[in-house]
Design an enzyme around this catalytic site. Sequence first.
Site: not given
Length: 323
Positions: A47, A120
């Site tokens: 993310g 991420w």
Amino acid sequence: MTMRLDELYPQTEPYEEGSLLVGDGHRVHWEISGNPEGKPVVFLHGGPGGGTSPWHRRFFDPERYRIVLLDQRGCGRSTPHASEPDADLRFVTTAHLIADIELLRKNLGIERWQVFGGSWGSALALAYAQAHPDAVTELILRGIFTLRREELEWFYEGGAAALFPDLWEDFIAPIPVLERNRMIEAYHRRLFDPDPAVHVPAAVAWSTWESSTVTLEPDAAQIAAMADPRTATAFARIENHFFVHRGWWEEGQLIAGVDGIRHIPAVIVQGRHDVCTPMMTAWDLHRAWPEAELVVVDDAGHSAAEPGIQRALRAATDRFAPR
Ligand code: STX
């Protein structure tokens, strides 16, 4: 196509879980599966805002690893959830996430652990290792993402529209034409509007752009799961918040910072056809860190669920597992 996890270990259930009070009103949910006497590994999800899923346990041999999954602040089973209408992300920053990982490590009585992160999660793993190199035994990084201007502009400001012009139209639809020259900022205003009639459609459009471009072939089940209003709102808000702040890093800081961690054994797994975090970043990391093994998977996109990526990640965790 729907996700197949044929290359991974069978699913096991956690033997312990909890919610760690990390301060600022936040609680971070964690769980441990595998062998309580096994080698500790921490899984850092993507993310940011993606949360963990049970299948994330499956990259590790449950007989040889003690597998720790944690939901970073604001997402997954952590609270408060960033999907709450008036969510406040002031205390959700890279520095907070790094401190939470350290607090959890100490609370679990773990001296050093392997750090596994994709997308991420690769950025957070690099940042965590650079802040706490003595706590890390090995790094396994996938789909390298460092939040540099070029990376964000590629995926969120129009570069990748060259490959997905049809899906790009859906991504820009919630944003008026005059604001489309700065998509991340235009989305920011809508995603943080407390009115669900404003932030939910924006969040679903943002998350759908990502979920439908991360695999070589579209995965209808994953696209549907990411379009759930609660999941999409937390994901889009947290991602957007980190991108507006560029992860609170100087441009290029994460790659420059590998000088302090080059002694840590590392594997970099990168899909050749990764549209979300294109291979240029993995290549720049490899150039800066020649000791880290670079594995390019020629028939894969971004997702950890791509069959070739599953295989390469499992080979990496097996290689570092105790005999
Ligand atoms: N975001 C990259 C990332 O970490 C720029 C990521 N992309 N998609 C995901 O994570 C999901 C698989 C959670 C949809």
